[in-house]
Design a protein around this motif. Structure first.
Motif, PDB file in Angstrom:
ATOM      1  N   ASP A  39       0.847  -1.192   0.000  1.00  0.00           N
ATOM      2  CA  ASP A  39       0.000   0.000   0.000  1.00  0.00           C
ATOM      3  C   ASP A  39       0.881   1.239   0.000  1.00  0.00           C
ATOM      4  N   MET A  40       0.424   2.261  -0.709  1.00  0.00           N
ATOM      5  CA  MET A  40       1.104   3.556  -0.712  1.00  0.00           C
ATOM      6  C   MET A  40       0.386   4.471   0.273  1.00  0.00           C
ATOM      7  N   ILE A  41       1.145   5.063   1.176  1.00  0.00           N
ATOM      8  CA  ILE A  41       0.596   5.940   2.211  1.00  0.00           C
ATOM      9  C   ILE A  41       1.150   7.339   1.973  1.00  0.00           C
ATOM     10  N   ARG A  42       0.257   8.335   2.035  1.00  0.00           N
ATOM     11  CA  ARG A  42       0.702   9.731   1.928  1.00  0.00           C
ATOM     12  C   ARG A  42       0.349  10.445   3.219  1.00  0.00           C
ATOM     13  N   ILE A  43       1.360  11.054   3.820  1.00  0.00           N
ATOM     14  CA  ILE A  43       1.207  11.839   5.044  1.00  0.00           C
ATOM     15  C   ILE A  43       1.731  13.226   4.717  1.00  0.00           C
ATOM     16  N   GLY A  44       0.801  14.191   4.648  1.00  0.00           N
ATOM     17  CA  GLY A  44       1.203  15.510   4.150  1.00  0.00           C
ATOM     18  C   GLY A  44       1.649  15.355   2.706  1.00  0.00           C
ATOM     19  N   TRP A  45       2.862  15.812   2.416  1.00  0.00           N
ATOM     20  CA  TRP A  45       3.420  15.675   1.063  1.00  0.00           C
ATOM     21  C   TRP A  45       4.401  14.510   0.975  1.00  0.00           C
ATOM     22  N   ASN A  46       4.435  13.659   1.975  1.00  0.00           N
ATOM     23  CA  ASN A  46       5.416  12.575   2.069  1.00  0.00           C
ATOM     24  C   ASN A  46       4.784  11.247   1.689  1.00  0.00           C
ATOM     25  N   GLU A  47       5.495  10.471   0.860  1.00  0.00           N
ATOM     26  CA  GLU A  47       4.998   9.177   0.421  1.00  0.00           C
ATOM     27  C   GLU A  47       5.781   8.047   1.078  1.00  0.00           C
ATOM     28  N   PHE A  48       5.040   6.999   1.428  1.00  0.00           N
ATOM     29  CA  PHE A  48       5.613   5.809   2.050  1.00  0.00           C
ATOM     30  C   PHE A  48       5.016   4.580   1.383  1.00  0.00           C
ATOM     31  N   ARG A  49       5.794   3.509   1.362  1.00  0.00           N
ATOM     32  CA  ARG A  49       5.271   2.208   0.938  1.00  0.00           C
ATOM     33  C   ARG A  49       5.285   1.313   2.176  1.00  0.00           C
ATOM     34  N   PHE A  50       4.122   0.706   2.466  1.00  0.00           N
ATOM     35  CA  PHE A  50       4.003  -0.235   3.568  1.00  0.00           C
ATOM     36  C   PHE A  50       4.397  -1.611   3.060  1.00  0.00           C
ATOM     37  N   ILE A  51       5.334  -2.251   3.733  1.00  0.00           N
ATOM     38  CA  ILE A  51       5.789  -3.597   3.367  1.00  0.00           C
ATOM     39  C   ILE A  51       5.580  -4.516   4.565  1.00  0.00           C
ATOM     40  N   ASP A  52       4.862  -5.606   4.347  1.00  0.00           N
ATOM     41  CA  ASP A  52       4.666  -6.621   5.385  1.00  0.00           C
ATOM     42  C   ASP A  52       5.197  -7.938   4.834  1.00  0.00           C
ATOM     43  N   GLU A  53       6.412  -8.309   5.243  1.00  0.00           N
ATOM     44  CA  GLU A  53       7.053  -9.518   4.733  1.00  0.00           C
ATOM     45  C   GLU A  53       6.275 -10.774   5.100  1.00  0.00           C
ATOM     46  N   GLU A  54       5.633 -10.786   6.268  1.00  0.00           N
ATOM     47  CA  GLU A  54       4.850 -11.960   6.670  1.00  0.00           C
ATOM     48  C   GLU A  54       3.623 -12.135   5.786  1.00  0.00           C
ATOM     49  N   GLU A  55       2.974 -11.030   5.413  1.00  0.00           N
ATOM     50  CA  GLU A  55       1.817 -11.119   4.522  1.00  0.00           C
ATOM     51  C   GLU A  55       2.256 -11.645   3.163  1.00  0.00           C
ATOM     52  N   ASN A  56       3.393 -11.165   2.666  1.00  0.00           N
ATOM     53  CA  ASN A  56       3.903 -11.640   1.381  1.00  0.00           C
ATOM     54  C   ASN A  56       4.192 -13.139   1.432  1.00  0.00           C
ATOM     55  N   ALA A  57       4.750 -13.629   2.546  1.00  0.00           N
ATOM     56  CA  ALA A  57       5.043 -15.052   2.692  1.00  0.00           C
ATOM     57  C   ALA A  57       3.757 -15.877   2.739  1.00  0.00           C
ATOM     58  N   LEU A  58       2.730 -15.373   3.427  1.00  0.00           N
ATOM     59  CA  LEU A  58       1.453 -16.084   3.489  1.00  0.00           C
ATOM     60  C   LEU A  58       0.817 -16.192   2.113  1.00  0.00           C
ATOM     61  N   GLU A  59       0.914 -15.133   1.303  1.00  0.00           N
ATOM     62  CA  GLU A  59       0.339 -15.156  -0.039  1.00  0.00           C
ATOM     63  C   GLU A  59       1.010 -16.223  -0.899  1.00  0.00           C
ATOM     64  N   LYS A  60       2.292 -16.433  -0.728  1.00  0.00           N
ATOM     65  CA  LYS A  60       3.025 -17.415  -1.521  1.00  0.00           C
ATOM     66  C   LYS A  60       2.607 -18.837  -1.155  1.00  0.00           C
ATOM     67  N   THR A  61       2.179 -19.070   0.089  1.00  0.00           N
ATOM     68  CA  THR A  61       1.845 -20.419   0.527  1.00  0.00           C
ATOM     69  C   THR A  61       0.351 -20.695   0.490  1.00  0.00           C
ATOM     70  N   ALA A  62      -0.470 -19.716   0.166  1.00  0.00           N
ATOM     71  CA  ALA A  62      -1.917 -19.912   0.138  1.00  0.00           C
ATOM     72  C   ALA A  62      -2.329 -20.707  -1.092  1.00  0.00           C
ATOM     73  N   TYR A  63      -3.357 -21.538  -0.930  1.00  0.00           N
ATOM     74  CA  TYR A  63      -3.910 -22.259  -2.068  1.00  0.00           C
ATOM     75  C   TYR A  63      -5.394 -22.449  -1.833  1.00  0.00           C
ATOM     76  N   ILE A  64      -6.116 -22.772  -2.888  1.00  0.00           N
ATOM     77  CA  ILE A  64      -7.560 -22.903  -2.815  1.00  0.00           C
ATOM     78  C   ILE A  64      -7.920 -24.381  -2.782  1.00  0.00           C
ATOM     79  N   LEU A  65      -8.786 -24.741  -1.844  1.00  0.00           N
ATOM     80  CA  LEU A  65      -9.282 -26.120  -1.752  1.00  0.00           C
ATOM     81  C   LEU A  65     -10.503 -26.286  -2.637  1.00  0.00           C
ATOM     82  N   ASP A  66     -10.587 -27.413  -3.300  1.00  0.00           N
ATOM     83  CA  ASP A  66     -11.781 -27.706  -4.122  1.00  0.00           C
ATOM     84  C   ASP A  66     -12.834 -28.406  -3.323  1.00  0.00           C
TER      85      ASP A  66
END
Length: 116
Positions: free
Chosen positions: A89-116
């Motif tokens: 996510d891109m966050i703007r505070i005043g005129w300042n830009e930040f990118r939020f990085i959550d390494e744990e969320e990224n790892a969970l996305e890589k291991t997620a799968y859909i059950l049939d």
């Protein structure tokens, strides 16, 4: 580990690790993340770290605007109330830009799968 990367012209100039349960962002020096810039309010926003209700051992990150003058934005949408943050996510505070990085969320996305 989650972090906020401050960007200038899409280049990371500062990285802040989000290690406390509450991270205060603003212009005053007593904030966890101090941004000494006129468009940032003294107490601008807060990031809250909350245990995830469904996945034991994981946390969610929320940002709340602290009635700042210029607002807090996530992906160009003004934060009204409490906004959950997702990795990249891109966050703007005043005129300042930040990118939020959550390494744990990224790892969970890589291991997620859909059950049939």
């Amino acid at each position: 580990m989650a972090s906020l990367s401050q960007l200038v012209d899409n280049v990371v100039v500062n990285t802040f690790e989000l290690q406390q349960p509450v991270i205060r962002i603003g212009r005053r020096p007593d904030n966890n993340i101090c941004i000494d810039e006129i468009s940032v309010s003294g107490q601008h926003a807060v990031i809250e770290v909350v245990p995830n209700a469904y996945l034991e051992g994981t946390v969610d990150f929320y940002i709340v605007d602290s009635n700042s003058t210029n607002g807090t934005f996530v992906n160009d949408l003004r934060v009204e109330g409490r906004q959950r943050l997702n990795s990249n996510d891109m966050i703007r505070i005043g005129w300042n830009e930040f990118r939020f990085i959550d390494e744990e969320e990224n790892a969970l996305e890589k291991t997620a799968y859909i059950l049939d």
